[in-house]
Design an enzyme around this catalytic site. Structure first.
Site, PDB file in Angstrom:
ATOM      1  N   PRO A   1       0.768  -1.243   0.000  1.00 30.65           N
ATOM      2  CA  PRO A   1       0.000   0.000   0.000  1.00 30.65           C
ATOM      3  C   PRO A   1       0.797   1.289   0.000  1.00 30.65           C
ATOM      4  CG  PRO A   1       0.031  -0.936   2.196  1.00 30.65           C
ATOM      5  CD  PRO A   1       0.718  -1.930   1.307  1.00 30.65           C
TER       6      PRO A   1
ATOM      7  N   LYS B   1       2.064   4.613 -15.105  1.00 32.53           N
ATOM      8  CA  LYS B   1       0.932   4.484 -14.174  1.00 32.53           C
ATOM      9  C   LYS B   1       0.498   5.849 -13.649  1.00 32.53           C
ATOM     10  CE  LYS B   1      -2.145   2.614 -11.508  1.00 32.53           C
ATOM     11  NZ  LYS B   1      -1.835   1.713 -10.389  1.00 32.53           N
TER      12      LYS B   1
END
Length: 348
Positions: A161, A276
């Site tokens: 994360p 990304k």
């Protein structure tokens, strides 16, 4: 090349009909070869070892190797053999379905800070494989130590994360291999892939650390696009930064087991993360616009389902309208229909 094959094809034949048939077969072979060689670098392969881009587009009808009898055109065959056991770190909302996908092809070892969650996932995968009576090499196992896991697998994949968690895990992996008996050889761990979303500089730093502390390990940054739904349906896109050789000879079968498309964004480490970030910027803009559009529709008394149908066939169509529609109950699979349950954590 054409002349050489053409001459060989005509030897020992007689009559115009036989020559014409051989000439036609030869043209078909040349066309197939051209189709394969036109595929962009990083995805080219024959269909003996794996599904190439041409075959996935139904442009390739026969294996290239069988046409020409050449085994050396099979880079993915050796890749599948070189990576058989994969360590996966991080089994949250994204990581869990990715592990499930890997387990149908590879022997998988799992690590997570929440060992109970990791054990529950592995038990569920084992039960599912048994129910399906699936003959798989994989029966996922839980490992309590990242360092120990690094010494047992051929490749490590992370889905974490935060950049801090990514650095911590990969530093532990590199440390475990620092004193490898033969750092010049690709023995034991060969590959490290980070599928988390971080930053280009983070990927560069990890690549540098592996080069210094564990040079036998090839590092690739490979963040994903597709969200939790893509992970569950095995339709993720992987945006890869790093050497094309490492992608083709090691990583491609691993990534293909978890997703649908693999893009080699550049040889520079961090290229995948750069792609990304650009994608996420555009998604944020389109999602904001979609929210405003549906908000306006509600104020004007227009049904959200009707607007969704209109946008699906109009110039406003985009991923945010078709896959992650922000209005509850318009799309059953979207987070909005599940109390906006998040797919990953991010610091804002």
């Amino acid at each position: 090349f054409r002349s050489a094959i053409g001459t060989a094809a005509e030897e020992g034949t007689s009559g115009a009909t036989a020559k014409e048939e051989r000439k036609q077969k030869h043209s078909q072979r040349i066309q197939t070869l051209s189709t394969h060689l036109s595929i962009s670098e990083g995805l080219t392969s024959c269909s003996r070892g794996g599904t190439c881009a041409a075959q996935s587009q139904r442009a390739c009808q026969k294996p290239l190797c069988s046409l020409f009898g050449v085994r050396s055109l099979d880079p993915l065959g050796s890749a599948k053999m070189s990576v058989s056991r994969v360590g996966f770190v991080g089994v949250g909302r994204m990581g869990a379905p990715m592990v499930t996908a890997l387990a149908s092809t590879f022997d998988v070892v799992v690590f997570d800070d929440d060992s109970a969650r990791a054990s529950k996932l592995c038990d569920q995968i084992r039960d599912d494989l048994e129910k399906q009576e699936q003959s798989a090499t994989a029966r996922p196992q839980v490992e309590e130590s990242i360092q120990v896991m690094a010494t047992k697998v051929d490749a490590v994949v992370t889905m974490l994360p935060s950049p801090g968690a990514v650095r911590e895990v990969h530093s532990a992996v590199a440390s475990a291999l620092k004193n490898s008996p033969d750092p010049g050889q690709r023995v034991g761990l060969k590959l490290a892939i980070d599928c988390s979303t971080t930053a280009p500089d983070d990927a560069l730093a990890l690549a540098s650390e592996y080069k210094t502390r564990a040079p036998q390990v090839a590092f690739l940054d490979a963040p994903v696009s597709g969200g939790v739904v893509g992970a569950q349906n095995r339709t993720l896109s992987f945006l890869v930064g790093g050497r094309s050789k490492d992608l083709n000879t090691l990583a491609l079968p691993v990534l293909q087991a978890m997703g649908r498309r693999v893009f080699h964004c550049g040889t520079r480490h961090g290229s995948g993360q750069a792609a990304k970030l650009c994608n996420n910027l555009l998604l944020a803009v389109t999602m904001a616009g979609v929210c405003e559009s549906f908000s306006l529709a509600q104020k004007l008394g227009l049904d959200s389902h009707v607007l969704a149908d209109v946008l699906r066939s109009s110039s406003g169509q985009c991923w945010a309208t078709d896959t992650y529609n922000p209005v509850p109950n318009v799309l059953r699979s979207a987070p909005a229909s599940h109390e906006y349950r998040n797919g990953f954590a991010a610091e804002l």
